[in-house]
Design an enzyme around this catalytic site. Sequence first.
Site, PDB file in Angstrom:
ATOM      1  N   ALA B 524       0.833  -1.204   0.000  1.00  0.00           N
ATOM      2  CA  ALA B 524       0.000   0.000   0.000  1.00  0.00           C
ATOM      3  C   ALA B 524       0.867   1.254   0.000  1.00  0.00           C
ATOM      4  O   ALA B 524       0.634   2.185  -0.769  1.00  0.00           O
ATOM      5  CB  ALA B 524      -0.934  -0.004   1.205  1.00  0.00           C
ATOM      6  N   ARG B 661      -1.099   6.814   8.827  1.00  0.00           N
ATOM      7  CA  ARG B 661      -2.321   7.264   8.169  1.00  0.00           C
ATOM      8  C   ARG B 661      -2.973   6.079   7.462  1.00  0.00           C
ATOM      9  O   ARG B 661      -2.287   5.293   6.807  1.00  0.00           O
ATOM     10  CB  ARG B 661      -1.958   8.323   7.139  1.00  0.00           C
ATOM     11  CG  ARG B 661      -3.142   8.877   6.398  1.00  0.00           C
ATOM     12  CD  ARG B 661      -2.678   9.779   5.265  1.00  0.00           C
ATOM     13  NE  ARG B 661      -3.799  10.431   4.631  1.00  0.00           N
ATOM     14  CZ  ARG B 661      -3.728  11.037   3.456  1.00  0.00           C
ATOM     15  NH1 ARG B 661      -2.575  11.093   2.814  1.00  0.00           N
ATOM     16  NH2 ARG B 661      -4.787  11.611   2.925  1.00  0.00           N
ATOM     17  N   GLU B 738       0.113  -7.188   8.382  1.00  0.00           N
ATOM     18  CA  GLU B 738       0.784  -8.151   9.258  1.00  0.00           C
ATOM     19  C   GLU B 738       0.670  -7.754  10.725  1.00  0.00           C
ATOM     20  O   GLU B 738       0.791  -8.586  11.614  1.00  0.00           O
ATOM     21  CB  GLU B 738       2.281  -8.254   8.923  1.00  0.00           C
ATOM     22  CG  GLU B 738       2.567  -8.096   7.460  1.00  0.00           C
ATOM     23  CD  GLU B 738       3.191  -9.292   6.782  1.00  0.00           C
ATOM     24  OE1 GLU B 738       3.548 -10.266   7.449  1.00  0.00           O
ATOM     25  OE2 GLU B 738       3.326  -9.234   5.553  1.00  0.00           O
TER      26      GLU B 738
END
Lengths: 164, 771
Positions: B524, B661, B738
Amino acid sequence: MTDQTTSITIPIHLTINGRDHSLNVEPRVTLLDALRDRLDLTGTKKGCDHGQCGACTVHVDGERVLACLTLAAQVEGREITTIEGLAGADGTLDAVQAAFLEQDAFQCGYCTPGQIMSAVACIREGHAGSDDEIREYMAGNLCRCGAYPNIVAAVRQAALEVAS
Amino acid sequence: MTVHNIRHANTRHADSRHGDASDGAVGGRLSRVDGPAKITGAAKYAFEQQLDGLAHAVMVEATIAAGTVRAIDTRAAETAPGVLLVLTPDTIMEIKGASDWLGNPPTQKTYSPLARTVTYSGQHIAAVVAETFEQAVAAAALVEVSYDETPAIVDLSDAKAGDGIPIDVMTKEWGDAEAAFAAAPVRICAAYNTQREYQAAMEPHGLIARWQGEELTIWEPSQWLDGMARTYAEWFGVPFENVRLVSPYIGGGFGSKALALAHSAVAAASAKMLGRPVKLVLTRPQNFTSYGGRAATRQTVTIGAGRDGKIQSIVHRGVNETAVDGMWVEPLASVTSIMYATPNFSSKQNVVRVNTVVPGAKRAPGENPSAFGIECAIDELAYEVGVDPLEIRLRNYAEQDPEAKKAWSTRQLREAFAAGAERFGWSKRSPKPRSMRDGHQLIGWGVAAGTYPVRRAYGEAIVRILADGSVEVESSSIDMGQGTYTILAQTAAETVGVPADDVVVKLGDSRFPRAGVAGGSRLAGVMTGAVYKAATSALDQFVGLAISDPRSPFHALQANTLVVANGRITAPRGDGPDVSIAELLASVGRDRIEATGDTMPANSSAEDRYKNYTTIATSVPHTEGDYSRHSWCAHFIEVRVDEDFGTVRVSRVVSALDSGRLYNPKLAESQWKGGIIMGIGQALLEEGIVDRRHGRIVNNNLADYLVPTNADIPDIEVISVGIPDLHSSVLGGKGVGELAIVGVAPAIANAVFHATGKRVRDLPITLEKLI
Ligand code: FES
Ligand code: FES
């Protein structure tokens, strides 16, 4: 040994999502493999092929059934509904489908068709009365991504919508 | 096409009731854009493609754990109906050795995916390809194998296993840990074990392989298209560009789907040998032995402390199992060395070879078992010195990285403890074990912390602004449920200035711009950065055209800049035209604007890029530069233990997490909950059970290897305490996927101790360990 490997096919006729299909398959072909490999209805998933995970859940005459433990030949003449047949003809989602999207009741999506088919039946069976009841009656559908709390929320929401 | 390209056509109904426009921006709670395809059954996963002439392959596996294959009698299988090919080590085509995932060149010239020498039960030794799946299954049962069996080391507790091999690079030391321990007024020492665990993704491993001349297309669930494409290219001696990997949706990976495996080679080889596309899907039992789950681990944690509970020394020793012919190191000190401030520290690790498939990555490899050791040990220390388990964690709070001696980029762990404790009601906890009950259920409250490093790498993306005003994003990264499709749509939407509904994201095809592995929670951060860059440069081009092209309605304005928002372009002061993106493109005669963005260092060569995307050699250390970068979390868990039967149920979970964030809180919360649930499985249910006579995993199926079911899981509350961390990623996020599993098992073990007064240091916590 030999009869295990002889390939004799039989003609069968299946009514799936309101449409009739004719196919020639060996008697040992499961409903799951007939759907996925012969009819391009891959929405129904194979997670274990042994009745252990619920990914292959479909409806036969409105009841939830594991397609991996059902021979295609067994369901001739019965009404089969798969995930592809759940939304309306115009694409309007079933209340359970919409609730799954809104509650984010899936991640990878692989268990999801089975969860949704189970949930629709669970509500119809009258087993969505409380969160604990939902957990119990949805316990046959494994989700390794761990969407369970959101699945419970989605089933609860859809049950209320169906009731209203 | 096989890529995800379904726009939101039939979801507006669902979304419009509860959604709002800001959901589509970065940080908004947009529902999954790939959701409609997944809830209607339209999403075609990799090996669900229907191809003409498809043949079906089934693997045959070894039934001994060690020895050699004396002979394989394939005659009956070969004459069975529908059989096209029976492959053994002698008949499979030659396959070349391939480099490993670090990019190290192969040690052997050839690679045999079918074994002559057996080093674990379940190893592939033959394969059958037939016209139908049923025929292949039946014929595979006719393959007769004889062996010369030798004694096996079945697992870590085997008397023959020994102490193993020291892994010197894992040694971490500062101060004088042994001396400080000897001098400490309070000393605790205990051993903690975790068992073999399996990823057990609901979608099994499998693939379809098709050759067209020297071009190979592979439809395979993959966490790493470019890395796997490289392996196939090297195996079959074709250029990298000749291999196309397609993986539009992945039915869960959890670390298991990043590499091309032996069965992958067999499928591709048989497709080449037959000149037909071949589909091969591993059975569920084969999914337990065709690739490794988490290695079994053993740790001893020794803590020397003052009477106030302040840690003076930690001595840690770890062991994990690995294979006879493959190396896996599960880094067992990764949390031990950073969670608490300590002036003296020592950790060493060995690996022990046993007859197993090479263990592999399962959600938070290293951090997960590491946290089980240290987070139980500090709980033991808390009771030893009579300090609340939460208080002792704050007393030993690490204000900087104790190992790297660097400042944390951000560490909202104190905030996580505070928010979680408040919401859970920790202050109402009665400190004594066995002091809280409800009828004959003993109630226990436990706490533990978790962490995961921010792994960083580089990625590429293309962003196109199309003639109809929509935006298209392409990248060879993947979505296995993390929400990549969705957050990249949000990133492009916000950056270009269009509604998220007008963005189409295409992933999971190695012909798209490159991406590294989707593992270690890095995707991401990497890909939002790449899409942000590409979208910014597409927008710049678009605005540049609008200002400078003489045909543009804005040309006369002589503006310095223009604003694009909600799919329309206007002048900043609102004093000019107001046109849609589509109208502007039409006016300047363009059918698209296209920009590629990547996060590679400037001046990277083509070779650097290839290495970056096809190996993990270039990932950036989390302690690079001045900061140490990690995600953090605190779990507060209630268990109920039946006093008579010893059954443990998790009845309440509150977790507060710092992933920086969040690009989409709705999806991040789901991933966190999923990690917590997998942690509950690890704590209470999951354990690969080895038959000591044959070295087999006897519970190699989903009925006997217990993963949590819906009925095992209570309500779970997750709280985000993160703040943007720009040292960690372009947009400020840290890892999500994770993190949340780390610390769950020790929080449960600690809660079980609080409930029962029994310290179970050996996972899973099953009832026989409590009665
Ligand atoms: S595939 Fe049918 S229950 Fe798992
Ligand atoms: S959503 Fe992935 S297994 Fe349920």
